[in-house]
Design a protein around this motif. Structure first.
Motif, PDB file in Angstrom:
ATOM      1  N   ALA A  91     -93.399  57.080 -14.942  1.00 59.47           N
ATOM      2  CA  ALA A  91     -93.609  58.071 -13.875  1.00 59.47           C
ATOM      3  C   ALA A  91     -92.514  57.955 -12.821  1.00 59.47           C
ATOM      4  O   ALA A  91     -91.978  58.966 -12.345  1.00 59.47           O
ATOM      5  CB  ALA A  91     -94.990  57.860 -13.248  1.00 59.47           C
ATOM      6  N   GLY A  92     -92.140  56.713 -12.479  1.00 56.12           N
ATOM      7  CA  GLY A  92     -91.091  56.514 -11.472  1.00 56.12           C
ATOM      8  C   GLY A  92     -89.757  57.083 -11.943  1.00 56.12           C
ATOM      9  O   GLY A  92     -89.050  57.754 -11.188  1.00 56.12           O
TER      10      GLY A  92
ATOM     11  N   LYS B 198     -93.048  45.959 -15.815  1.00 58.02           N
ATOM     12  CA  LYS B 198     -93.514  47.089 -16.640  1.00 58.02           C
ATOM     13  C   LYS B 198     -92.384  47.668 -17.490  1.00 58.02           C
ATOM     14  O   LYS B 198     -92.547  47.857 -18.696  1.00 58.02           O
ATOM     15  CB  LYS B 198     -94.117  48.189 -15.736  1.00 58.02           C
ATOM     16  CG  LYS B 198     -95.339  47.726 -14.947  1.00 58.02           C
ATOM     17  CD  LYS B 198     -95.936  48.828 -14.102  1.00 58.02           C
ATOM     18  CE  LYS B 198     -95.038  49.337 -12.995  1.00 58.02           C
ATOM     19  NZ  LYS B 198     -94.727  48.329 -11.955  1.00 58.02           N
TER      20      LYS B 198
ATOM     21  N   THR C  47     -96.302  64.689 -10.200  1.00 63.86           N
ATOM     22  CA  THR C  47     -96.142  63.624 -11.201  1.00 63.86           C
ATOM     23  C   THR C  47     -96.856  63.982 -12.504  1.00 63.86           C
ATOM     24  O   THR C  47     -96.315  63.775 -13.593  1.00 63.86           O
ATOM     25  CB  THR C  47     -96.695  62.299 -10.633  1.00 63.86           C
ATOM     26  OG1 THR C  47     -96.210  62.167  -9.299  1.00 63.86           O
ATOM     27  CG2 THR C  47     -96.265  61.115 -11.463  1.00 63.86           C
TER      28      THR C  47
ATOM     29  N   ILE D 294     -97.358  57.246  -2.514  1.00 64.17           N
ATOM     30  CA  ILE D 294     -97.622  57.920  -3.783  1.00 64.17           C
ATOM     31  C   ILE D 294     -97.340  59.419  -3.638  1.00 64.17           C
ATOM     32  O   ILE D 294     -97.948  60.105  -2.810  1.00 64.17           O
ATOM     33  CB  ILE D 294     -99.093  57.720  -4.213  1.00 64.17           C
ATOM     34  CG1 ILE D 294     -99.468  56.230  -4.219  1.00 64.17           C
ATOM     35  CG2 ILE D 294     -99.344  58.352  -5.573  1.00 64.17           C
ATOM     36  CD1 ILE D 294     -98.676  55.378  -5.166  1.00 64.17           C
TER      37      ILE D 294
ATOM     38  N   GLY E  76     -96.416  52.901 -14.910  1.00 63.31           N
ATOM     39  CA  GLY E  76     -96.469  53.139 -13.463  1.00 63.31           C
ATOM     40  C   GLY E  76     -97.360  54.303 -13.091  1.00 63.31           C
ATOM     41  O   GLY E  76     -97.143  54.985 -12.085  1.00 63.31           O
TER      42      GLY E  76
ATOM     43  N   GLY F 197     -92.496  54.011  -0.100  1.00 68.66           N
ATOM     44  CA  GLY F 197     -93.413  53.329  -1.012  1.00 68.66           C
ATOM     45  C   GLY F 197     -94.744  54.035  -1.139  1.00 68.66           C
ATOM     46  O   GLY F 197     -95.747  53.431  -1.519  1.00 68.66           O
TER      47      GLY F 197
HETATM   48  O1  C5P Z   1     -92.875  52.674 -10.988  1.00 65.79           O
HETATM   49  P1  C5P Z   1     -91.721  52.699 -10.029  1.00 65.79           P
HETATM   50  O2  C5P Z   1     -91.523  51.382  -9.328  1.00 65.79           O
HETATM   51  O3  C5P Z   1     -90.470  53.179 -10.669  1.00 65.79           O
HETATM   52  O4  C5P Z   1     -92.123  53.760  -8.919  1.00 65.79           O
HETATM   53  C1  C5P Z   1     -91.260  53.974  -7.814  1.00 65.79           C
HETATM   54  C2  C5P Z   1     -91.935  54.859  -6.796  1.00 65.79           C
HETATM   55  O5  C5P Z   1     -92.209  56.151  -7.341  1.00 65.79           O
HETATM   56  C3  C5P Z   1     -93.274  54.375  -6.264  1.00 65.79           C
HETATM   57  O6  C5P Z   1     -93.158  53.361  -5.279  1.00 65.79           O
HETATM   58  C4  C5P Z   1     -93.826  55.686  -5.687  1.00 65.79           C
HETATM   59  O7  C5P Z   1     -93.211  56.024  -4.448  1.00 65.79           O
HETATM   60  C5  C5P Z   1     -93.372  56.703  -6.750  1.00 65.79           C
HETATM   61  N1  C5P Z   1     -94.423  56.879  -7.760  1.00 65.79           N
HETATM   62  C6  C5P Z   1     -95.514  57.702  -7.447  1.00 65.79           C
HETATM   63  N2  C5P Z   1     -96.528  57.907  -8.348  1.00 65.79           N
HETATM   64  C7  C5P Z   1     -96.475  57.286  -9.545  1.00 65.79           C
HETATM   65  C8  C5P Z   1     -95.386  56.452  -9.896  1.00 65.79           C
HETATM   66  C9  C5P Z   1     -94.375  56.266  -8.967  1.00 65.79           C
HETATM   67  O8  C5P Z   1     -95.582  58.249  -6.344  1.00 65.79           O
HETATM   68  N3  C5P Z   1     -97.494  57.456 -10.409  1.00 65.79           N
END
Ligand code: C5P
Ligand code: ADP
Ligand code: MG
Length: 211
Positions: A42-43, A24, A76, A70, A107, A68
């Protein structure tokens, strides 16, 4: 019911979904360059908030990311909504007569409640680009990225948890948008260039013009 903060008449929102390591962030750079998107990950926004001095959510975000899981959507969605407002305030021309501002939201939404809440309070999406990638390929990429990323979650244990969250919690979002005929699905194996060719072909088919 109150209306969303931004109207689809003034901004275009495209969601970018795909499992962890599907590419992504990598493909976002191509899309920013050629289609004039503002990229909001978002991450990345959560990681910035995690280390921001004075944030009341730092520890909470760290725990969710390492597991891992949300992060609660209010956090967010507020970060994304404020980042959109910031961008628009710096480029006021984009909403007044000039070309519509385009946001690529990477994300997100990772969970159905986020999708519903964002579309009703911030802005309805135009479509979702979905990068479809097998777990073995994503795992290899993430372990390699982990050698230099410094991320709390680029390790074998967190990766396993992120895959599970993706299948159980995030794929239903893609399925829901597919029902609404709002998904461009692209196979995300092969080189960065080959994947980007597929993305451009998908955009063209949907009538999305370059900037
Ligand atoms: O997209 P990325 O891999 O950078 O996201 C890392 C972590 O951030 C996700 O595994 C999750 O814990 C958190 N996240 C989330 N909600 C989102 C995007 C990311 O909780 N919409
Ligand atoms: P995501 O944002 O979806 O988690 P990234 O764009 O960060 O994924 O990509 C994960 C890792 O894989 C990065 O190290 C990136 O350089 C690498 N990568 C991305 N796309 C490809 C590809 N098509 N082939 C090989 N490696 C890739
Ligand atoms: Mg990323």
């Amino acid at each position: 019911m109150s209306s969303p903060r931004f109207s689809p008449q003034e901004v275009t929102v495209v969601f970018l979904l795909g499992g962890p390591g599907s590419g992504k962030g990598t493909q976002s750079s191509n899309l920013v360059r050629d289609y004039g998107f503002t990229h909001l990950s978002a991450g990345d926004l959560l990681r910035a908030e995690q280390i921001r001095e004075g944030s009341e959510y730092g520890q909470l975000i760290k725990n969710y990311i390492t597991e891992g899981k949300i992060v609660p959507m209010e956090i967010t969605v507020a970060l994304l909504s404020n980042a959109m407002a910031d961008t628009l305030s710096k480029n006021p021309g984009s909403t007044s007569g000039g070309k519509k501002a385009r946001f690529l939201i990477d994300g997100f939404p990772r969970k159905l409640d986020q999708a519903v809440f964002f579309e009703s309070t911030v802005c309805p999406s135009e479509f979702t680009l979905f990068l479809d990638c097998p777990e073995e390929v994503m795992e290899t990429r993430l372990l390699k990225r982990g050698e230099t990323s410094g991320r709390d979650d680029d390790n074998a244990a967190s990766i396993r948890k992120r895959f599970r969250t993706f299948v159980e919690t995030s794929m239903p979002v893609v399925t829901e948008f597919e029902k609404q005929d709002k998904v461009i699905s692209v196979t995300a194996t092969g080189t960065v260039e080959v994947v980007y060719e597929r993305i451009q072909a998908g955009f063209e088919k949907r009538g999305v013009q370059k900037a």
